[in-house]
Design a protein around this motif. Structure first.
Motif, PDB file in Angstrom:
ATOM      1  N   GLY A 139      20.451  -1.671  11.575  1.00 15.01           N
ATOM      2  CA  GLY A 139      19.489  -1.541  10.484  1.00 15.01           C
ATOM      3  C   GLY A 139      18.142  -0.999  10.914  1.00 15.01           C
ATOM      4  N   CYS A 140      18.044  -0.500  12.133  1.00 10.82           N
ATOM      5  CA  CYS A 140      16.746  -0.032  12.627  1.00 10.82           C
ATOM      6  C   CYS A 140      16.263   1.256  11.969  1.00 10.82           C
ATOM      7  CB  CYS A 140      16.795   0.136  14.141  1.00 10.82           C
ATOM      8  SG  CYS A 140      16.768  -1.450  15.034  1.00 10.82           S
ATOM      9  N   ASP A 141      17.132   1.930  11.227  1.00 10.23           N
ATOM     10  CA  ASP A 141      16.702   3.111  10.464  1.00 10.23           C
ATOM     11  C   ASP A 141      16.019   2.707   9.159  1.00 10.23           C
ATOM     12  OD1 ASP A 141      17.610   4.887  12.341  1.00 10.23           O
ATOM     13  OD2 ASP A 141      19.571   5.155  11.399  1.00 10.23           O
ATOM     14  N   CYS A 142      16.091   1.444   8.829  1.00  9.64           N
ATOM     15  CA  CYS A 142      15.458   0.939   7.606  1.00  9.64           C
ATOM     16  C   CYS A 142      14.095   0.326   7.952  1.00  9.64           C
ATOM     17  CB  CYS A 142      16.336  -0.127   6.953  1.00  9.64           C
ATOM     18  SG  CYS A 142      17.971   0.459   6.428  1.00  9.64           S
ATOM     19  N   THR A 143      13.255   0.203   6.936  1.00  8.95           N
ATOM     20  CA  THR A 143      11.931  -0.394   7.118  1.00  8.95           C
ATOM     21  C   THR A 143      11.802  -1.623   6.227  1.00  8.95           C
ATOM     22  OG1 THR A 143      10.954   1.777   7.560  1.00  8.95           O
ATOM     23  CG2 THR A 143       9.440   0.000   6.973  1.00  8.95           C
ATOM     24  N   ILE A 144      11.395  -2.730   6.809  1.00 12.67           N
ATOM     25  CA  ILE A 144      11.217  -3.969   6.055  1.00 12.67           C
ATOM     26  C   ILE A 144       9.746  -4.109   5.676  1.00 12.67           C
ATOM     27  CG2 ILE A 144      11.364  -6.492   6.177  1.00 12.67           C
ATOM     28  CD1 ILE A 144      13.741  -6.122   8.083  1.00 12.67           C
ATOM     29  N   ILE A 145       9.495  -4.180   4.379  1.00  9.80           N
ATOM     30  CA  ILE A 145       8.134  -4.265   3.861  1.00  9.80           C
ATOM     31  C   ILE A 145       7.834  -5.693   3.430  1.00  9.80           C
ATOM     32  CG2 ILE A 145       6.504  -3.403   2.135  1.00  9.80           C
ATOM     33  CD1 ILE A 145       7.461  -1.278   4.102  1.00  9.80           C
ATOM     34  N   ARG A 146       6.810  -6.280   4.015  1.00  9.92           N
ATOM     35  CA  ARG A 146       6.417  -7.645   3.672  1.00  9.92           C
ATOM     36  C   ARG A 146       5.777  -7.684   2.289  1.00  9.92           C
ATOM     37  NH1 ARG A 146       2.831 -11.792   7.354  1.00  9.92           N
ATOM     38  NH2 ARG A 146       2.000 -13.043   5.678  1.00  9.92           N
ATOM     39  N   PRO A 151       2.402  -7.071  -7.800  1.00 13.01           N
ATOM     40  CA  PRO A 151       3.654  -6.326  -7.593  1.00 13.01           C
ATOM     41  C   PRO A 151       3.784  -5.813  -6.159  1.00 13.01           C
ATOM     42  CG  PRO A 151       2.036  -4.916  -8.640  1.00 13.01           C
ATOM     43  CD  PRO A 151       1.387  -6.278  -8.510  1.00 13.01           C
ATOM     44  N   CYS A 152       5.031  -5.614  -5.736  1.00 12.73           N
ATOM     45  CA  CYS A 152       5.324  -5.062  -4.415  1.00 12.73           C
ATOM     46  C   CYS A 152       6.195  -3.825  -4.595  1.00 12.73           C
ATOM     47  CB  CYS A 152       6.058  -6.084  -3.552  1.00 12.73           C
ATOM     48  SG  CYS A 152       5.073  -7.486  -3.062  1.00 12.73           S
ATOM     49  N   PRO A 153       5.586  -2.666  -4.743  1.00 15.88           N
ATOM     50  CA  PRO A 153       6.378  -1.455  -4.983  1.00 15.88           C
ATOM     51  C   PRO A 153       7.084  -0.964  -3.724  1.00 15.88           C
ATOM     52  CG  PRO A 153       4.065  -0.897  -4.757  1.00 15.88           C
ATOM     53  CD  PRO A 153       4.144  -2.401  -4.736  1.00 15.88           C
ATOM     54  N   VAL A 154       8.246  -0.399  -3.913  1.00 16.89           N
ATOM     55  CA  VAL A 154       8.986   0.244  -2.826  1.00 16.89           C
ATOM     56  C   VAL A 154       8.674   1.728  -2.906  1.00 16.89           C
ATOM     57  CG1 VAL A 154      11.264   0.793  -1.927  1.00 16.89           C
ATOM     58  CG2 VAL A 154      10.828  -1.476  -2.841  1.00 16.89           C
ATOM     59  N   CYS A 160      13.199  -2.119   2.415  1.00 12.07           N
ATOM     60  CA  CYS A 160      13.644  -3.381   1.825  1.00 12.07           C
ATOM     61  C   CYS A 160      12.436  -4.298   1.684  1.00 12.07           C
ATOM     62  CB  CYS A 160      14.683  -4.079   2.711  1.00 12.07           C
ATOM     63  SG  CYS A 160      16.299  -3.276   2.794  1.00 12.07           S
ATOM     64  N   LEU A 161      12.271  -4.907   0.512  1.00  6.55           N
ATOM     65  CA  LEU A 161      11.157  -5.826   0.302  1.00  6.55           C
ATOM     66  C   LEU A 161      11.497  -7.203   0.862  1.00  6.55           C
ATOM     67  CD1 LEU A 161       9.862  -5.048  -3.312  1.00  6.55           C
ATOM     68  CD2 LEU A 161       8.793  -4.468  -1.132  1.00  6.55           C
ATOM     69  N   TRP A 162      10.647  -7.693   1.736  1.00  7.97           N
ATOM     70  CA  TRP A 162      10.814  -9.038   2.301  1.00  7.97           C
ATOM     71  C   TRP A 162      10.005 -10.001   1.444  1.00  7.97           C
ATOM     72  CZ3 TRP A 162       8.539 -10.825   7.647  1.00  7.97           C
ATOM     73  CH2 TRP A 162       9.029 -12.106   7.945  1.00  7.97           C
ATOM     74  N   THR A 163      10.689 -10.658   0.516  1.00  7.40           N
ATOM     75  CA  THR A 163      10.002 -11.472  -0.494  1.00  7.40           C
ATOM     76  C   THR A 163       9.916 -12.965  -0.149  1.00  7.40           C
ATOM     77  OG1 THR A 163      12.085 -11.679  -1.732  1.00  7.40           O
ATOM     78  CG2 THR A 163      10.602  -9.885  -2.364  1.00  7.40           C
ATOM     79  N   ASP A 164      10.363 -13.365   1.031  1.00  7.87           N
ATOM     80  CA  ASP A 164      10.251 -14.771   1.420  1.00  7.87           C
ATOM     81  C   ASP A 164       8.798 -15.250   1.349  1.00  7.87           C
ATOM     82  OD1 ASP A 164      12.954 -15.071   1.944  1.00  7.87           O
ATOM     83  OD2 ASP A 164      12.772 -14.563   4.057  1.00  7.87           O
ATOM     84  N   TRP A 165       7.861 -14.329   1.546  1.00  5.37           N
ATOM     85  CA  TRP A 165       6.445 -14.692   1.580  1.00  5.37           C
ATOM     86  C   TRP A 165       5.893 -15.047   0.204  1.00  5.37           C
ATOM     87  CZ3 TRP A 165       4.229 -15.764   6.046  1.00  5.37           C
ATOM     88  CH2 TRP A 165       4.835 -15.269   7.203  1.00  5.37           C
TER      89      TRP A 165
END
Length: 200
Positions: A139-146, A151-154, A160-165
């Protein structure tokens, strides 16, 4: 007497300024998702801490490497970190097993900082341990956005939106503990939990 009291006040003032400066210089970082930490690291290993020694302004931890998940084709025997928490130094426990993510210095030494993903091995769940061997790397070709507030736009399909926060769970949330962000057949990225990414 007045001169002595004035001297005391001056000393206290200087100490306060030193403490404020130390706080201002404190290490600041956002805890990474385990997958992002894996992808960003140069070295990822499971190891047991067996010794500790202060060397100049650093701490040298002697380790017993158990498994290399990512890194050079050799055994790592020592890990270095700053002796100051203000400089992102890490305090480790002797005889404990950890998962370490870190970087390689120009002199060939492994270095870790507080901002790296460093966890007791026993605290990782089965999904995280299995992901270290394949899923995180793929999955290193993907980017995880905190995402910490809506709103949290992609902005791109490979994010991928990291919504745990949103619930202040962070690295203890379900996405951090059980999910990986992987590419689908159409080139976009999506979270998946123990099964192949959806083709939709």
């Amino acid at each position: 007497m007045t001169r002595y009291v004035g001297s005391c006040f001056f000393t206290v003032f200087v100490l306060l300024l030193w403490c404020v400066g130390d706080i201002a210089d404190a290490c600041k970082c956002s805890p990474p998702h385990p997958q992002q930490a894996f992808c960003d690291a140069e070295i990822v290993i499971r190891a047991k801490v067996v010794g500790k020694k202060v060397v100049s302004n650093a701490i040298k931890y002697d380790i017993q490497q158990i498994k290399m998940f990512k890194g050079p084709d050799r055994v790592i025997h020592t890990i270095f970190t700053s002796s100051s928490s203000a400089s992102c130094g890490v305090t480790l426990e002797l005889t404990k097993e950890y998962l370490f993510t870190g970087r390689m210095n120009t002199d060939g030494r492994m270095r870790i900082v507080m901002c790296d993903f460093i966890q007791y091995w026993e605290d990782l769940n089965g999904t995280q341990k299995k992901s270290l061997t394949q899923r995180y790397r793929s999955g290193c070709d993907c980017t995880i956005i905190r995402c910490s507030s809506l709103p949290c736009p992609v902005s791109a399909p490979d994010e991928c939106l990291w919504t745990d926060w949103l619930l202040a769970d962070g690295q203890s949330g379900p996405q951090a503990k059980y999910s990986a962000c992987l590419k689908r057949s159409d080139g976009s990225c999506a979270w998946y939990r123990g099964m192949a990414p959806s083709k939709k």
